[in-house]
Every structure is written in structure tokens, then in C-alpha cells.
Design a protein around this motif. Structure first.
Motif, PDB file in Angstrom:
ATOM      1  N   ALA A 107       0.836  -1.209   0.000  1.00 14.75           N
ATOM      2  CA  ALA A 107       0.000   0.000   0.000  1.00 14.75           C
ATOM      3  C   ALA A 107       0.869   1.257   0.000  1.00 14.75           C
ATOM      4  O   ALA A 107       0.532   2.258  -0.655  1.00 14.75           O
ATOM      5  CB  ALA A 107      -0.933  -0.004   1.203  1.00 14.75           C
ATOM      6  N   ARG A 110       2.192   1.947  -3.487  1.00 14.46           N
ATOM      7  CA  ARG A 110       1.116   2.531  -4.298  1.00 14.46           C
ATOM      8  C   ARG A 110       0.934   4.014  -3.982  1.00 14.46           C
ATOM      9  O   ARG A 110       0.892   4.856  -4.884  1.00 14.46           O
ATOM     10  CB  ARG A 110      -0.161   1.739  -3.973  1.00 14.46           C
ATOM     11  CG  ARG A 110      -1.366   2.033  -4.826  1.00 14.46           C
ATOM     12  CD  ARG A 110      -2.456   1.020  -4.468  1.00 14.46           C
ATOM     13  NE  ARG A 110      -3.725   1.277  -5.119  1.00 14.46           N
ATOM     14  CZ  ARG A 110      -4.836   0.550  -4.905  1.00 14.46           C
ATOM     15  NH1 ARG A 110      -4.803  -0.475  -4.058  1.00 14.46           N
ATOM     16  NH2 ARG A 110      -5.965   0.839  -5.530  1.00 14.46           N
ATOM     17  N   SER A 111       0.874   4.342  -2.685  1.00 13.04           N
ATOM     18  CA  SER A 111       0.710   5.750  -2.286  1.00 13.04           C
ATOM     19  C   SER A 111       1.918   6.588  -2.696  1.00 13.04           C
ATOM     20  O   SER A 111       1.773   7.747  -3.074  1.00 13.04           O
ATOM     21  CB  SER A 111       0.560   5.859  -0.764  1.00 13.04           C
ATOM     22  OG  SER A 111      -0.564   5.160  -0.307  1.00 13.04           O
ATOM     23  N   LEU A 113       4.045   6.287  -5.267  1.00 14.63           N
ATOM     24  CA  LEU A 113       4.028   6.667  -6.678  1.00 14.63           C
ATOM     25  C   LEU A 113       2.903   7.666  -6.938  1.00 14.63           C
ATOM     26  O   LEU A 113       3.084   8.651  -7.663  1.00 14.63           O
ATOM     27  CB  LEU A 113       3.857   5.425  -7.574  1.00 14.63           C
ATOM     28  CG  LEU A 113       4.094   5.694  -9.062  1.00 14.63           C
ATOM     29  CD1 LEU A 113       5.571   5.911  -9.363  1.00 14.63           C
ATOM     30  CD2 LEU A 113       3.555   4.563  -9.933  1.00 14.63           C
ATOM     31  N   ALA A 114       1.742   7.431  -6.319  1.00 13.60           N
ATOM     32  CA  ALA A 114       0.590   8.314  -6.520  1.00 13.60           C
ATOM     33  C   ALA A 114       0.863   9.720  -5.997  1.00 13.60           C
ATOM     34  O   ALA A 114       0.329  10.693  -6.515  1.00 13.60           O
ATOM     35  CB  ALA A 114      -0.645   7.735  -5.835  1.00 13.60           C
ATOM     36  N   ALA A 115       1.695   9.831  -4.957  1.00 13.84           N
ATOM     37  CA  ALA A 115       2.006  11.136  -4.371  1.00 13.84           C
ATOM     38  C   ALA A 115       3.324  11.675  -4.925  1.00 13.84           C
ATOM     39  O   ALA A 115       3.898  12.617  -4.379  1.00 13.84           O
ATOM     40  CB  ALA A 115       2.066  11.035  -2.855  1.00 13.84           C
ATOM     41  N   LEU A 141       2.653  -1.458  -9.100  1.00 10.02           N
ATOM     42  CA  LEU A 141       3.362  -0.177  -9.147  1.00 10.02           C
ATOM     43  C   LEU A 141       4.793  -0.287  -8.608  1.00 10.02           C
ATOM     44  O   LEU A 141       5.601   0.616  -8.821  1.00 10.02           O
ATOM     45  CB  LEU A 141       2.569   0.903  -8.410  1.00 10.02           C
ATOM     46  CG  LEU A 141       1.155   1.145  -8.976  1.00 10.02           C
ATOM     47  CD1 LEU A 141       0.423   2.209  -8.172  1.00 10.02           C
ATOM     48  CD2 LEU A 141       1.202   1.537 -10.451  1.00 10.02           C
ATOM     49  N   ASN A 221      -2.556   2.851  11.485  1.00 11.18           N
ATOM     50  CA  ASN A 221      -1.887   1.885  10.619  1.00 11.18           C
ATOM     51  C   ASN A 221      -0.789   2.619   9.850  1.00 11.18           C
ATOM     52  O   ASN A 221      -1.006   3.739   9.360  1.00 11.18           O
ATOM     53  CB  ASN A 221      -2.936   1.287   9.670  1.00 11.18           C
ATOM     54  CG  ASN A 221      -2.310   0.491   8.553  1.00 11.18           C
ATOM     55  OD1 ASN A 221      -1.820   1.058   7.576  1.00 11.18           O
ATOM     56  ND2 ASN A 221      -2.299  -0.809   8.681  1.00 11.18           N
ATOM     57  N   ALA A 223       0.545   2.299   6.933  1.00 13.54           N
ATOM     58  CA  ALA A 223       0.275   2.653   5.533  1.00 13.54           C
ATOM     59  C   ALA A 223      -0.646   3.868   5.458  1.00 13.54           C
ATOM     60  O   ALA A 223      -0.533   4.699   4.550  1.00 13.54           O
ATOM     61  CB  ALA A 223      -0.339   1.468   4.786  1.00 13.54           C
ATOM     62  N   VAL A 224      -1.546   3.990   6.432  1.00 16.58           N
ATOM     63  CA  VAL A 224      -2.437   5.154   6.490  1.00 16.58           C
ATOM     64  C   VAL A 224      -1.630   6.407   6.845  1.00 16.58           C
ATOM     65  O   VAL A 224      -1.743   7.440   6.172  1.00 16.58           O
ATOM     66  CB  VAL A 224      -3.578   4.925   7.502  1.00 16.58           C
ATOM     67  CG1 VAL A 224      -4.405   6.193   7.681  1.00 16.58           C
ATOM     68  CG2 VAL A 224      -4.474   3.766   7.060  1.00 16.58           C
ATOM     69  N   GLY A 227       0.412   7.489   3.954  1.00 13.96           N
ATOM     70  CA  GLY A 227      -0.445   8.108   2.933  1.00 13.96           C
ATOM     71  C   GLY A 227      -0.769   9.549   3.284  1.00 13.96           C
ATOM     72  O   GLY A 227      -0.674  10.447   2.430  1.00 13.96           O
ATOM     73  N   ILE A 228      -1.131   9.788   4.529  1.00 15.54           N
ATOM     74  CA  ILE A 228      -1.486  11.154   4.966  1.00 15.54           C
ATOM     75  C   ILE A 228      -0.287  12.086   4.800  1.00 15.54           C
ATOM     76  O   ILE A 228      -0.403  13.184   4.260  1.00 15.54           O
ATOM     77  CB  ILE A 228      -1.976  11.129   6.430  1.00 15.54           C
ATOM     78  CG1 ILE A 228      -3.329  10.404   6.505  1.00 15.54           C
ATOM     79  CG2 ILE A 228      -2.085  12.545   7.001  1.00 15.54           C
ATOM     80  CD1 ILE A 228      -3.804  10.087   7.921  1.00 15.54           C
ATOM     81  N   PHE A 231       0.694  12.605   0.968  1.00 14.23           N
ATOM     82  CA  PHE A 231      -0.202  13.478   0.217  1.00 14.23           C
ATOM     83  C   PHE A 231      -0.149  14.919   0.717  1.00 14.23           C
ATOM     84  O   PHE A 231      -0.462  15.840  -0.042  1.00 14.23           O
ATOM     85  CB  PHE A 231      -1.620  12.903   0.155  1.00 14.23           C
ATOM     86  CG  PHE A 231      -1.705  11.911  -0.969  1.00 14.23           C
ATOM     87  CD1 PHE A 231      -2.038  12.322  -2.242  1.00 14.23           C
ATOM     88  CD2 PHE A 231      -1.358  10.585  -0.767  1.00 14.23           C
ATOM     89  CE1 PHE A 231      -2.064  11.428  -3.303  1.00 14.23           C
ATOM     90  CE2 PHE A 231      -1.382   9.673  -1.821  1.00 14.23           C
ATOM     91  CZ  PHE A 231      -1.737  10.094  -3.095  1.00 14.23           C
TER      92      PHE A 231
END
Lengths: 240, 240
Positions: A107, A110-111, A113-115, A141, A221, A223-224, A227-228, A231
Motif C-alpha cells: 500500500a 502505491r501511495s 508513486l501516486a504522491a 506499481l 496503521n 500505511a495510512v 499516505g497522509i 499526500f
């Protein structure tokens, strides 16, 4: 090493990642999206063959291989430290200090690359590696973002500081993530699921940043959290 | 239903959640943190007993029960719709439209409480429920936030609109999450891991909001997306 799944194959082809062979199930040759995948494979001159479902299943030990198994050779191709000379301006590095769970790692890939992060770093020991589960969870990814394995995370942090990176550790702190300037060359360090960032690694960080939480919840978590933070970095670097 | 783990027991006691019995391993009676847990259990007048590790393991079918298994009775206690009359001003509701993965659900429960959300809603059919894995992944926080199971998500959205909620669906959209006013009574709808929010449910939303992504990545892990949106809501409601 065998990896599997349709998205995974698409990303391998997108990334022009070299593989040994691609195995398609022989039970779906007429399926439309499946045919397109085979055409794409041919077009990019990848070697492939057909095999029965039970053979594919034995290769990867899961039933949800979606009719596609890819032999990527002995090991996932990590990058080496020379990548530091080729990072763009205002790069973002994600350092994972002994993450254990393949779902978290996938996860986070994925985050990242997306960010628009540019490099993911894991330690050689006591860390989940890039396995076929990680690749599947990353929806392929993992083939599109450089991943580096280092012997010593603390020493790596010293190295990137010399390359002009400002290094933030995600930990309890008075520095709230959205009140912190996260532009420029920046690295974030995420710690182990149970114990967080090791003290020695923490002491190498330029600063710690924290996500304020309600109801006395102590942590999220990983991964959370990643992600925060990723981003927020992406938002700040986009000039918002 | 048997649940397990030390954090899980702590949260059960914190929440004064009624249970049938608590089983402690008989192999760690002298361990310090373990003794404290037993004291806490006694203090709150919960019924408990000791059992060998292999018995605990059989109850929950995992080895990492940490010496604590709790019999919470037939089913996890969901709340009913009357909770809508007791929500505070400026409440946040998290609606999960057919999430399948217990790890995602558990992580979302954890993030929801941490971001001060007030209610989580899942559909009766085609959705992961609150299982012992979900509870473990939520680090026991499932006992501290109301969770509601509804027959029909679309109808539930109509109901909360009458209660003054503004309902956002997380989906591809021109509305960027951090440029959207997410204060007041607000609900966010998160879709299924593979297919997103169902069209019928989407059409009931007041607006869709989206997390901008780089490198043509199409989506994030749903627990990561939920975390990013929930902490944006929390930030906006904190007046930052």
C-alpha cells in the motif's frame, strides 16, 4: 520469482521491466481483456506461453492469479545508491524502518508513486522485502518506482543529508505535519508497525512530525500514516 | 465470538463492553504487563479464567493471541439507527459501500476514531463484518466507535440527508478534497476495493470528492484514501 495478476503484467510492460517468461492460463484465450493483454505482450516482444490453471496456481500458491503468472527471474531488481545522483530537484524519499507487513509495504508503494515520491528505501535486515504479495498489493506499481535496499538506515540518512535532504521522522511530536514546511528535498521515515522508528534512526532525523489524533488514539496503521504524510508533501509541492 | 489480544482487552474494558468471559494463558501469570491486565480485569469485575496456550489457540485459530482470548458472546454489538438522534453537532459519518478486506475495515475503524468520526456504517450484504480479525486490526478500537449495519445504503443516505448531513462520495471528480468545505454534518462514502462506489449509491451523494494523484495512478488502497479524507475533515473541523 513468480508474480501474478493482470495489473501487475500491465505495469511490467509499462515499465519495460525485463522478465524471463509470462504464463497465461489456457482456459481464457477468447476473453476480450485477456486477448488485449496477450496482444500487448506480443507487441512488446515479451516471451510467453500457455499453461493450465492448476500449473499457474502451483507457481504462485494462490488461486486469484487472474490467469497471468510472470517469472521475473531470481529476485526483484532493486536500484543502487547511485540513484541519488539522478534524482530530480525537490525529490521525495520514503524510508521504511523495519516494516514487517507485506500489505502495508504494498500500500505504501502505491501511495508513494501516486504522491509523486521518487525513491523508497528499506533496510536489508528485519524488513519485509519486495515479494509477490507486496507486488500484487502495490497493483504492480512496485515496477514503476525505484526501491533501494541499504545495510544501514542511519548511515543512509547521513548520506542523503549531504545530498541536501531534510529528513523527517513520523513520530509523536509537537510539530504538526500540515504546519511543517515539507517542500524541497525531503525524506520521511516511517517506523515498524509495533515499535515505531528505532531510537538510533530517530536521532538521525532533522525533525519529527506528527499527525494530531482525537480520542487518545496512539497511532494509525503505518500505511495510512504514510499516505497522509505523502499526500501533504505532494499538496505542498504542488504549490497549494 | 472469540476475540484476542492485549490491546483488544484494554479497549473492551475502557468501553465497559459486556463480555461472557476472558481467558488468560496459564503460562505467563508472573509477567508484569500481564499481571496488570489481570488486575484491571478484576477491578472492573469481568469474569475470567486461565487456560493453556493450546486451548486459547484453538479458540481463535491464530498463535499470536498474546495470551488473552475474550468471549464476547454471539455477535459483535452493532448500534441501531436511533443513534442518529444522539449524534453531536458537526458529526462525521463514514459509510463503507461493500468493503471486503478485514484489514482495510480494521484500519478504517482505527482512523475513524483517531480522526474523531462518530459513526461507521456498513451494508448487511456483500460487506466484511466486524470479525475477530477486524477487531484485532483495529487494535480494539471497534469497541469505542458505534458501528451500524443497514439493509440499504442508498436509503440510509436519504435518511441522513434529512438529518442535515452533506454526503460526499470518494470517487474520480474535479472536486479536490482539500479545496472542499468539509465542516458541519458530513458523511463520506468509500467504495469497494475493486469497483468503487456502486452507481446507485453514487447518485445519492451530494457531491463527489477526489484525491489528485501523480503518475497516472488510478486509485489508492481504500484504507489509505479513507485516512487522507478523514484527517482532512478532522483538520477542517479543528479550525485549521
Amino acid at each position: 520469482m513468480y508474480v501474478y495478476g493482470r495489473n501487475v503484467l500491465k505495469e511490467i510492460i509499462n515499465a519495460h521491466y525485463p522478465v524471463k517468461n509470462i504464463y497465461f492460463t489456457d482456459s481464457k484465450k477468447t476473453d476480450k481483456t485477456f486477448k488485449e493483454l496477450i496482444e500487448l505482450t506480443k507487441k512488446h516482444k515479451y516471451s510467453f506461453s500457455f499453461a493450465p490453471d492448476n500449473v499457474l496456481q502451483k507457481m504462485v500458491n494462490v488461486s486469484k492469479h487472474q490467469g497471468v503468472v510472470i517469472d521475473i527471474g531470481k529476485e526483484f531488481k532493486y536500484v543502487d545508491e547511485t540513484i541519488l545522483n539522478n534524482l530530480r530537484e525537490n525529490a521525495t524519499i520514503v524510508i521504511l524502518d523495519q516494516i514487517q507487513d507485506p500489505h502495508n509495504f504494498g500500500a505504501i508503494i502505491r501511495s508513494s508513486l501516486a504522491a509523486d515520491a521518487n525513491l523508497i528505501v528499506i533496510p536489508k535486515d528485519n524488513s519485509v522485502e519486495v515479494t509477490s504479495t507486496v507486488i500484487k498489493v502495490s497493483v504492480g506499481l512496485a515496477f514503476r518506482i525505484p526501491i533501494l535496499k541499504v545495510t544501514n538506515i542511519s548511515r543512509f540518512i547521513e548520506t542523503i543529508k549531504k545530498h541536501g535532504f531534510w529528513v523527517y521522522g513520523a513520530d509523536m511530536s509537537h510539530n504538526i505535519y500540515y504546519e511543517t514546511n515539507l517542500t524541497g528535498n525531503v525524506a520521511i521515515v516511517m517506523g515498524n508497525e509495533g515499535s515505531g522508528i528505532r531510537e538510533k534512526v530517530k536521532s538521525k532525523c532533522d525533525a519529527l512530525i506528527s499527525i494530531p489524533m482525537a480520542n487518545n488514539v496512539e497511532s494509525l496503521n503505518v500505511a495510512v500514516s504514510a499516505g497522509i504524510l505523502l499526500f501533504e508533501i505532494f499538496k505542498q509541492k504542488s504549490g497549494r
